[in-house]
Scaffold this motif. Structure first.
Motif, mmCIF file in Angstrom:
data_model
loop_
_atom_site.group_PDB
_atom_site.id
_atom_site.type_symbol
_atom_site.label_atom_id
_atom_site.label_comp_id
_atom_site.label_asym_id
_atom_site.label_seq_id
_atom_site.Cartn_x
_atom_site.Cartn_y
_atom_site.Cartn_z
ATOM 1 N N GLY A 79 0.891 -1.371 0.025
ATOM 2 C CA GLY A 79 0.064 -0.037 -0.106
ATOM 3 C C GLY A 79 0.940 1.289 -0.004
ATOM 4 N N ALA A 80 1.960 1.161 0.764
ATOM 5 C CA ALA A 80 2.868 2.509 0.952
ATOM 6 C C ALA A 80 3.636 2.494 -0.669
ATOM 7 N N ARG A 81 4.033 1.670 -1.308
ATOM 8 C CA ARG A 81 4.618 1.492 -2.404
ATOM 9 C C ARG A 81 3.559 2.400 -3.651
ATOM 10 N N ALA A 82 2.406 1.852 -3.536
ATOM 11 C CA ALA A 82 1.506 2.085 -4.515
ATOM 12 C C ALA A 82 1.180 3.835 -4.144
ATOM 13 N N HIS A 83 1.012 4.199 -3.001
ATOM 14 C CA HIS A 83 0.873 5.494 -2.802
ATOM 15 C C HIS A 83 1.984 6.342 -3.112
ATOM 16 N N ALA A 84 3.142 5.892 -2.830
ATOM 17 C CA ALA A 84 4.346 6.542 -3.055
ATOM 18 C C ALA A 84 4.600 6.933 -4.581
ATOM 19 N N SER A 85 4.247 5.773 -5.357
ATOM 20 C CA SER A 85 4.497 5.805 -6.715
ATOM 21 C C SER A 85 3.141 6.603 -7.381
ATOM 22 N N SER A 86 2.136 6.838 -6.686
ATOM 23 C CA SER A 86 1.154 7.955 -7.290
ATOM 24 C C SER A 86 1.639 9.400 -7.053
ATOM 25 N N ILE A 87 2.415 9.441 -5.780
ATOM 26 C CA ILE A 87 2.947 10.783 -5.566
ATOM 27 C C ILE A 87 4.169 11.220 -6.438
ATOM 28 N N LEU A 88 4.894 10.303 -6.678
ATOM 29 C CA LEU A 88 6.257 10.513 -7.544
ATOM 30 C C LEU A 88 5.643 10.917 -8.882
ATOM 31 N N LYS A 89 4.320 10.178 -9.262
ATOM 32 C CA LYS A 89 3.830 10.690 -10.657
ATOM 33 C C LYS A 89 3.444 11.968 -10.770
ATOM 34 N N LYS A 90 2.561 12.432 -9.738
ATOM 35 C CA LYS A 90 2.212 13.773 -9.440
ATOM 36 C C LYS A 90 3.464 14.935 -9.566
ATOM 37 N N LEU A 91 4.588 14.587 -8.945
ATOM 38 C CA LEU A 91 5.503 15.237 -8.764
ATOM 39 C C LEU A 91 6.595 15.164 -10.131
ATOM 40 N N GLY A 92 6.186 14.559 -10.976
ATOM 41 C CA GLY A 92 7.269 14.367 -12.171
ATOM 42 C C GLY A 92 8.360 13.520 -11.826
ATOM 43 N N LEU A 93 8.448 12.717 -10.822
ATOM 44 C CA LEU A 93 9.701 12.018 -10.310
ATOM 45 C C LEU A 93 9.408 10.468 -10.635
ATOM 46 N N ASP A 94 8.293 10.076 -11.259
ATOM 47 C CA ASP A 94 8.034 8.695 -11.383
ATOM 48 C C ASP A 94 9.209 7.871 -12.502
ATOM 49 N N SER A 95 9.779 8.703 -13.370
ATOM 50 C CA SER A 95 10.916 8.013 -14.198
ATOM 51 C C SER A 95 12.272 7.791 -13.613
ATOM 52 N N LYS A 96 12.055 8.321 -12.155
ATOM 53 C CA LYS A 96 13.503 8.428 -11.414
ATOM 54 C C LYS A 96 13.311 7.540 -10.002
ATOM 55 N N ALA A 97 12.332 6.905 -10.084
ATOM 56 C CA ALA A 97 11.703 5.968 -8.853
ATOM 57 C C ALA A 97 12.902 5.174 -8.362
ATOM 58 N N GLN A 98 13.547 4.572 -9.213
ATOM 59 C CA GLN A 98 14.593 3.574 -8.907
ATOM 60 C C GLN A 98 16.149 3.966 -8.817
ATOM 61 N N LEU A 99 16.171 5.403 -8.989
ATOM 62 C CA LEU A 99 17.619 5.937 -8.721
ATOM 63 C C LEU A 99 17.789 6.298 -7.523
ATOM 64 N N PRO A 100 19.094 6.196 -7.133
ATOM 65 C CA PRO A 100 19.457 6.573 -5.782
ATOM 66 C C PRO A 100 19.159 8.182 -5.645
ATOM 67 N N ALA A 101 18.522 8.286 -4.320
ATOM 68 C CA ALA A 101 18.402 9.840 -4.164
ATOM 69 C C ALA A 101 19.539 10.792 -4.191
ATOM 70 N N SER A 102 20.706 10.057 -3.833
ATOM 71 C CA SER A 102 21.981 10.940 -3.903
ATOM 72 C C SER A 102 22.173 11.403 -5.269
ATOM 73 N N SER A 103 21.674 10.747 -6.473
ATOM 74 C CA SER A 103 21.947 11.153 -7.570
ATOM 75 C C SER A 103 21.098 12.202 -8.428
ATOM 76 N N LEU A 104 20.175 12.733 -7.557
ATOM 77 C CA LEU A 104 19.202 13.700 -8.100
ATOM 78 C C LEU A 104 19.607 15.212 -8.155
ATOM 79 N N THR A 105 19.179 16.029 -9.127
ATOM 80 C CA THR A 105 19.654 17.399 -8.707
ATOM 81 C C THR A 105 18.966 18.209 -7.873
ATOM 82 N N LEU A 106 19.337 19.189 -7.690
ATOM 83 C CA LEU A 106 18.533 20.037 -6.668
ATOM 84 C C LEU A 106 16.992 20.241 -6.781
ATOM 85 N N PRO A 107 16.479 20.550 -8.026
ATOM 86 C CA PRO A 107 15.220 20.659 -8.394
ATOM 87 C C PRO A 107 14.505 19.200 -8.113
ATOM 88 N N ASP A 108 15.161 18.296 -8.514
ATOM 89 C CA ASP A 108 14.452 16.862 -8.188
ATOM 90 C C ASP A 108 14.460 16.560 -6.692
#
Length: 181
Positions: A53-82
């Motif tokens: 349930g947490a994964r499904a909810h998290a996935s929907s939020i990532l989609k809302k924020l335009g981060l769904d394509s980066k879901a499997q990336l390490p958080a350390s690799s994100l740019t400041l805006p991301d």
């Protein structure tokens, strides 16, 4: 501090979250060793009973924020805006009724700022989420706020609608200098 007729003064951060308040931090610090998705799942587990349930909810939020394509990336690799969007996603994952945003637009380009503004408008409109925004990016403040309080050296110098505040003499003097005519 009273929230929804309940005294929350002195609450620990987890108790504040449980009361229904989500927040972001000015300096974003994701769990660098986790993926983007796992960062948001951590927040979602506050309210969800199962990891699925947490994964499904998290996935929907990532989609809302335009981060769904980066879901499997390490958080350390994100740019400041991301990373800023990830910070918002983690807060939203807790299903707050009040969202406290601390300078989430700082460092964003105008188009990125506009995208965040649209996300917040949509969330406010569709979910009824109340948002308290601390922000210096006036483009975002003017686009989002219905009511503004302006502080100068820790004191409130103006309150009102965006249209009222931008014409307030104290605001003009403090932020634009004396020659505002």
């Amino acid at each position: 501090i009273i929230f929804e007729e309940k005294q929350i003064t002195g609450f620990r951060p987890d108790q504040v979250c449980a009361a229904g308040i989500g927040r972001t931090f000015q300096l974003v610090k994701p769990f660098a060793g986790l993926t983007v998705l796992d960062n948001v799942i951590v927040g979602a587990l506050r309210r969800e009973r199962s990891v699925a349930g947490a994964r499904a909810h998290a996935s929907s939020i990532l989609k809302k924020l335009g981060l769904d394509s980066k879901a499997q990336l390490p958080a350390s690799s994100l740019t400041l805006p991301d990373r800023k969007r990830l910070e918002v996603a983690r807060a939203l994952a807790t299903r707050p009724r009040l969202l406290l945003l601390d300078e989430v637009m700082a460092g964003l380009r105008p188009t990125e700022c506009d995208q965040m503004v649209q996300v917040f408008r949509d969330i406010n409109r569709t979910e009824g989420l109340t948002i308290l925004l601390i922000e210096h990016v006036m483009r975002a403040v003017m686009a989002l706020a219905r009511h503004i309080g302006v502080l100068h050296h820790g004191e409130v110098i103006a309150r009102g609608t965006p249209e009222q505040v931008v014409r307030d003499p104290a605001v003009l003097e403090c932020y634009l200098g004396e020659e505002t005519e």
